[in-house]
Scaffold this motif. Structure first.
Motif, short mmCIF file in Angstrom:
data_model
loop_
_atom_site.label_atom_id
_atom_site.label_comp_id
_atom_site.label_asym_id
_atom_site.label_seq_id
_atom_site.Cartn_x
_atom_site.Cartn_y
_atom_site.Cartn_z
N LEU A 205 0.80 -1.22 0.00
CA LEU A 205 0.00 0.00 0.00
C LEU A 205 0.83 1.26 0.00
O LEU A 205 0.32 2.34 -0.30
CB LEU A 205 -0.96 -0.02 1.19
CG LEU A 205 -2.08 -1.06 1.08
CD1 LEU A 205 -2.81 -1.23 2.41
CD2 LEU A 205 -3.06 -0.69 -0.03
N ASP A 206 2.15 1.15 0.31
CA ASP A 206 2.96 2.37 0.25
C ASP A 206 3.32 2.78 -1.17
O ASP A 206 4.03 3.77 -1.38
CB ASP A 206 4.19 2.28 1.16
CG ASP A 206 5.29 1.35 0.67
OD1 ASP A 206 5.26 0.93 -0.50
OD2 ASP A 206 6.20 1.04 1.47
N VAL A 207 2.82 2.03 -2.16
CA VAL A 207 2.96 2.49 -3.54
C VAL A 207 2.16 3.77 -3.77
O VAL A 207 2.46 4.57 -4.65
CB VAL A 207 2.50 1.38 -4.53
CG1 VAL A 207 0.99 1.23 -4.56
CG2 VAL A 207 3.04 1.63 -5.93
N ILE A 208 1.14 4.00 -2.92
CA ILE A 208 0.28 5.18 -3.06
C ILE A 208 1.04 6.44 -2.66
O ILE A 208 1.86 6.44 -1.74
CB ILE A 208 -0.98 5.02 -2.18
CG1 ILE A 208 -1.83 3.84 -2.66
CG2 ILE A 208 -1.82 6.30 -2.16
CD1 ILE A 208 -2.96 3.46 -1.74
N TYR A 218 7.92 4.54 5.68
CA TYR A 218 8.94 4.35 4.65
C TYR A 218 8.50 4.90 3.30
O TYR A 218 8.77 4.29 2.26
CB TYR A 218 9.27 2.87 4.51
CG TYR A 218 9.89 2.26 5.74
CD1 TYR A 218 11.13 2.68 6.21
CD2 TYR A 218 9.23 1.26 6.44
CE1 TYR A 218 11.70 2.13 7.35
CE2 TYR A 218 9.80 0.69 7.58
CZ TYR A 218 11.03 1.13 8.03
OH TYR A 218 11.58 0.58 9.15
N THR A 219 7.83 6.01 3.30
CA THR A 219 7.26 6.51 2.05
C THR A 219 8.15 7.57 1.42
O THR A 219 8.84 8.31 2.10
CB THR A 219 5.86 7.09 2.27
OG1 THR A 219 5.92 8.06 3.32
CG2 THR A 219 4.89 6.00 2.68
N ALA A 249 1.97 -3.95 4.32
CA ALA A 249 2.77 -2.80 4.75
C ALA A 249 1.96 -1.62 5.29
O ALA A 249 2.43 -0.49 5.23
CB ALA A 249 3.72 -2.35 3.64
N TYR A 250 0.78 -1.88 5.85
CA TYR A 250 0.02 -0.81 6.50
C TYR A 250 0.37 -0.77 7.98
O TYR A 250 0.25 -1.77 8.69
CB TYR A 250 -1.48 -1.06 6.31
CG TYR A 250 -2.38 -0.15 7.12
CD1 TYR A 250 -2.16 1.23 7.19
CD2 TYR A 250 -3.48 -0.68 7.80
CE1 TYR A 250 -3.01 2.05 7.93
CE2 TYR A 250 -4.33 0.14 8.53
CZ TYR A 250 -4.09 1.50 8.59
OH TYR A 250 -4.93 2.31 9.33
#
Length: 278
Positions: A205-208, A218-219, A249-250
């Protein structure tokens, strides 16, 4: 659709800590209700504690994969589509194994393609895709029931915008397909040309874009918005033989307003609707 939602609440070998709190937070945030209201028959299962009383990142991480593989296999035997909610990306190894997947589409802002020889930090989760592709951790990966390495030519890595230099060099030597979100659906079609018939869809979900939705610490800037990501995964689902999905990964500690679970629910319901139209 009959669904099996499988919770793997681990982060770096620790149960229900850090990212490991994400699966439960997605469920309590309304994910199951959203799927049920969309008409799905949902079974929820938690792998529980695995790996013994003294958590060790590597041993426990692969124990999680073994537990997930068994639950995914059982879900498919029961005619259920498996949705894995994972703390760590490494857990996708278990989903790939349980599905007997022969290809993978990996949405992630990171490459996850370090090996023990290239990793500057020794972070096991940063080696998740490398393990799926058979580049490292081979003996222990093959303790996961059903696991077979995926040919790098049957891998699509989407929006990996935060790569270290060693990852870039390694990717330059591999036939892994690369894409931005904008052209991911077009690139995904090439996997079928390589003979893919069982594709696992991994969505970190950190692709957003973190300016639009913060899912963990880690964004990095960039990436698709939630709506764009939804459109792309639905386009892929309508054109590819997707056999299962992992969301990973949330970390709810970085989402104090609880914005992520409704987005995840919307993403999954749209994705499943697209699969049902095939």
């Amino acid at each position: 659709m009959k669904l099996s939602v499988i919770l793997a609440p681990y982060d770096s070998g620790h149960y229900q800590s850090g990212f490991g709190q994400g699966p439960d937070a997605l469920v309590t945030g309304g994910l199951i209700e959203a799927l049920t209201l969309a008409g799905h028959d949902v079974s929820v299962e938690d792998i529980g504690k695995v790996g013994g009383d003294q958590p060790r990142e590597i041993a426990t991480g692969f124990a999680v994969c073994r537990a997930v593989s068994a639950m995914v296999d059982a879900a498919l035997e029961d005619g259920r589509f498996p949705v894995v909610l994972a703390g760590n990306c490494l857990t996708t190894i278990g989903a790939v194994a349980g599905e007997r997947a022969d290809s993978v589409i990996w949405f992630d802002q990171h490459g996850d393609i370090n090996t023990p020889e290239t990793s500057a930090h020794g972070f096991l989760d940063g080696m998740a895709l490398a393990t799926v592709l058979g580049l490292c951790w081979k003996p222990i990966a093959h303790t996961v029931p059903g696991f077979k390495t995926i040919d790098p030519a049957r891998c699509l890595l989407v929006d990996a915008r935060d790569l270290d230099e060693d990852e870039r060099k390694l990717l330059d030597t591999l036939p892994v397909l690369r894409a931005s979100c904008a052209n991911a659906a077009e690139q995904a079609g090439k996997l079928q040309g390589m003979g893919a018939v069982r594709t696992h869809l991994h969505i970190d979900l950190d692709v957003i874009d973190p300016d639009l939705l913060q899912v963990n610490r880690y964004t990095t800037p960039g990436g698709p918005g939630p709506d764009e990501l939804g459109r792309i995964v639905c386009a892929i689902a309508r054109s590819m033989p997707v056999t299962g999905v992992t969301l990973s990964a949330y970390d709810p500690a970085f989402d104090p307003q609880g914005d992520v679970p409704p987005v995840a629910g919307h993403l999954l319901t749209d994705l499943l609707a697209a699969l049902e139209r095939i």
